[in-house]
Design a protein around this motif. Structure first.
Motif, short mmCIF file in Angstrom:
data_model
loop_
_atom_site.label_atom_id
_atom_site.label_comp_id
_atom_site.label_asym_id
_atom_site.label_seq_id
_atom_site.Cartn_x
_atom_site.Cartn_y
_atom_site.Cartn_z
N SER A 32 53.13 49.37 39.73
CA SER A 32 52.19 50.00 38.80
C SER A 32 50.83 49.31 38.86
CB SER A 32 52.74 49.94 37.37
OG SER A 32 53.93 50.69 37.26
N PHE A 33 50.82 47.98 38.86
CA PHE A 33 49.54 47.28 38.89
C PHE A 33 48.90 47.32 40.28
CE2 PHE A 33 50.88 45.66 34.80
CZ PHE A 33 49.67 45.60 34.11
N THR A 34 49.70 47.47 41.33
CA THR A 34 49.12 47.68 42.66
C THR A 34 48.37 49.00 42.71
OG1 THR A 34 50.84 46.37 43.76
CG2 THR A 34 49.64 47.95 45.11
N LEU A 35 48.96 50.05 42.17
CA LEU A 35 48.30 51.35 42.16
C LEU A 35 47.05 51.32 41.28
CD1 LEU A 35 51.43 53.70 41.93
CD2 LEU A 35 50.03 53.17 43.94
N ILE A 36 47.13 50.59 40.17
CA ILE A 36 45.95 50.45 39.31
C ILE A 36 44.83 49.75 40.06
CG2 ILE A 36 45.06 49.19 37.31
CD1 ILE A 36 47.74 49.81 35.91
N ALA A 37 45.16 48.67 40.75
CA ALA A 37 44.16 47.90 41.46
C ALA A 37 43.49 48.71 42.56
CB ALA A 37 44.79 46.63 42.04
N LEU A 100 50.51 40.20 37.88
CA LEU A 100 49.35 39.56 38.51
C LEU A 100 49.35 39.76 40.02
CD1 LEU A 100 46.83 37.77 38.17
CD2 LEU A 100 48.33 35.78 38.44
N ALA A 101 50.53 39.61 40.64
CA ALA A 101 50.62 39.81 42.09
C ALA A 101 50.27 41.24 42.47
CB ALA A 101 52.03 39.46 42.57
N GLY A 102 50.74 42.20 41.68
CA GLY A 102 50.40 43.59 41.96
C GLY A 102 48.92 43.86 41.84
N LEU A 103 48.28 43.20 40.90
CA LEU A 103 46.85 43.40 40.68
C LEU A 103 46.00 42.79 41.79
CD1 LEU A 103 45.09 44.69 38.40
CD2 LEU A 103 44.82 42.39 37.48
N LEU A 104 46.50 41.75 42.45
CA LEU A 104 45.68 41.00 43.41
C LEU A 104 46.03 41.23 44.88
CD1 LEU A 104 45.44 37.53 41.61
CD2 LEU A 104 43.80 39.41 41.56
N ALA A 105 47.29 41.50 45.19
CA ALA A 105 47.72 41.48 46.59
C ALA A 105 47.02 42.54 47.44
CB ALA A 105 49.24 41.66 46.66
N ALA A 106 47.15 43.81 47.09
CA ALA A 106 46.56 44.88 47.89
C ALA A 106 45.03 44.80 47.92
CB ALA A 106 47.03 46.24 47.38
N PRO A 107 44.35 44.58 46.77
CA PRO A 107 42.89 44.46 46.84
C PRO A 107 42.42 43.31 47.71
CG PRO A 107 43.58 44.86 44.59
CD PRO A 107 44.83 44.62 45.37
N LEU A 108 43.18 42.23 47.77
CA LEU A 108 42.80 41.11 48.64
C LEU A 108 42.72 41.56 50.09
CD1 LEU A 108 42.23 38.12 49.15
CD2 LEU A 108 44.69 37.75 49.25
N VAL A 109 43.73 42.32 50.54
CA VAL A 109 43.73 42.82 51.92
C VAL A 109 42.57 43.79 52.14
CG1 VAL A 109 45.05 44.14 53.62
CG2 VAL A 109 46.22 42.52 52.11
#
Length: 202
Positions: A32-37, A100-109
């Motif tokens: 969910s937080f990955t999609l939000i990010a 936190l990991a979902g919020l940061l992982a994909a945007p970092l890439v």
């Protein structure tokens, strides 16, 4: 007479104590937080408010505003603080780390890839114009979220007129006078806390 089934030890504690939906697992929080990010161009405040309150309904609007207020005064990025607070609310430390990991992982890439692309095409006028256009969109998203959150002022313990005055003072101090954020948060925020406490005390 049959006994009612016991709740699953892996189920979210919020699911058994509230009628609103709750995340099913730490994986659900991460996704969910990955999609939000990935939707958060120019900041994820507008997106996280829509997803958490309006779509998923993991938080009420009042709860979102309360937790956002706390996230604002804690050290570090306020959206990261909010994500960890939401994750911890459901699954403790594991939930906080998953959110936190979902919020940061994909945007970092994505940022690393875009940085390489931008270094090559930064001088192209079309690229510069696109970035300026995105700045206007980001400002509009923040303004729209602020208007949505302002609906909760009618239920605040302080009178609406006082809330409007405090909000206007915060805007003037930050946007026009350029007072440091920490001074506004602790000064004006402290004043708001004192006024609310005086209204709530017996």
């Amino acid at each position: 007479m049959s006994m009612p089934p016991l709740p699953s030890p892996t189920a979210s504690p919020r699911a058994s104590t509230a009628d609103r939906p709750a995340p099913l697992s730490c994986t659900d929080l991460f996704v969910s937080f990955t999609l939000i990010a990935l939707q958060g161009f120019g900041g994820v405040l507008a997106v996280i408010q829509r997803e958490m309150v309006e779509r998923k309904r993991w938080l009420s609007n009042d709860e979102f505003i309360e937790e956002w207020s706390v996230a604002q005064i804690l050290p570090g990025p306020n959206v990261c603080n909010l994500a960890m607070m939401i994750g911890q609310r459901h699954f403790g430390l594991a939930g906080a780390m998953s959110a936190l990991a979902g919020l940061l992982a994909a945007p970092l890439v994505v940022v690393l890839v875009l940085a390489l692309v931008y270094a090559r095409f930064a001088d192209v006028p079309a690229v510069q114009g696109a970035l300026r256009g995105m700045a206007a969109v980001a400002a509009g998203l923040v303004a729209a979220t602020g208007l949505k959150m302002s609906a909760a002022l009618g239920k605040n313990v302080l009178p609406l007129a006082v809330c409007v005055i405090v909000a206007a003072l915060g805007f003037v101090l930050l946007a026009w006078i350029r007072v440091p954020l920490a001074a506004v948060v602790f000064g004006l925020g402290g004043l708001g806390c004192v006024l609310a406490w005086r209204r709530l005390k017996p």
